[in-house]
Design a protein around this motif. Sequence first.
Motif, PDB file in Angstrom:
ATOM      1  N   ASP B   1      65.381  81.514 -63.949  1.00 34.57           N
ATOM      2  CA  ASP B   1      65.055  80.599 -64.788  1.00 34.57           C
ATOM      3  C   ASP B   1      64.410  79.629 -63.555  1.00 34.57           C
ATOM      4  OD1 ASP B   1      67.741  80.900 -67.080  1.00 34.57           O
ATOM      5  OD2 ASP B   1      65.808  81.638 -66.967  1.00 34.57           O
ATOM      6  N   GLU B  31      58.587  81.268 -70.179  1.00 32.16           N
ATOM      7  CA  GLU B  31      59.806  80.439 -70.306  1.00 32.16           C
ATOM      8  C   GLU B  31      59.413  79.280 -71.088  1.00 32.16           C
ATOM      9  OE1 GLU B  31      60.084  79.838 -65.930  1.00 32.16           O
ATOM     10  OE2 GLU B  31      61.751  81.077 -66.126  1.00 32.16           O
ATOM     11  N   ARG B  91      64.379  78.535 -69.670  1.00 27.96           N
ATOM     12  CA  ARG B  91      64.586  79.797 -69.760  1.00 27.96           C
ATOM     13  C   ARG B  91      63.577  80.691 -70.323  1.00 27.96           C
ATOM     14  NH1 ARG B  91      69.295  81.749 -70.529  1.00 27.96           N
ATOM     15  NH2 ARG B  91      68.330  83.538 -71.606  1.00 27.96           N
ATOM     16  N   SER B  92      63.802  81.894 -70.201  1.00 29.63           N
ATOM     17  CA  SER B  92      62.465  82.684 -70.606  1.00 29.63           C
ATOM     18  C   SER B  92      62.991  83.509 -71.803  1.00 29.63           C
ATOM     19  CB  SER B  92      62.729  84.316 -69.615  1.00 29.63           C
ATOM     20  OG  SER B  92      64.145  84.637 -69.662  1.00 29.63           O
TER      21      SER B  92
END
Lengths: 113, 112
Positions: B1, B31, B91-92
């Motif tokens: 991340d 992301e 975050r993805s």
Amino acid sequence: EPEVTQTPSHQVTQMGQEVILRCVPISNHLYFYWYRQILGQKVEFLVSFYNNEISEKSEIFDDQFSVERPDGSNFTLKIRSTKLEDSAMYFCASNGQATGELFFGEGSRLTVL
Amino acid sequence: DAKTTQPPSMDCAEGRAANLPCNHSTISGNEYVYWYRQIHSQGPQYIIHGLKNNETNEMASLIITEDRKSSTLILPHATLRDTAVYYCIVRSDSGGYQKVTFGTGTKLQVIP
């Protein structure tokens, strides 16, 4: 609105004792987590749980810690032999498959004397 | 991340808009930007998230720059109950496994 519930809200224990912290995640959620926060410090990831097994754990989550979901609703964190440095707020969290948000409980404060 | 950078603290007058900035210059194309807050040792609370378009919900608005290297969380009319630590997280995934790594965030103090 559905919520994650945690018990107890506060537990005081003697060093070396076993402690079990309990969480009831939101009912249709699939992913479960424990975090902890030592007073004045960051919220730290401990462990995640999916499909009845640990999916990821941090360095903090050593052999003294264990998690289980014994009955399909409760999600527990056990500390086998507590140390002074285990004193912290412990937060349970959960999320569903489609949701991008993590739902946290209000926490259990553990004080080890 | 991707890593995020936030100011450690901010003040805002009650009733005014609180604008909380976040830099995420290493964000990659898949992301998302998430915002959570923690009110005085309570459990963290999800606020909002977005990929590249601006987003608004009942709590806040999220403005993401066109190059996606920074974003701003806007609380349109801050109240005393908005005093909290606000976390910007990149975050993805937007579903499924959602491990969140919290930094130190921005401590927002709403002043009467």
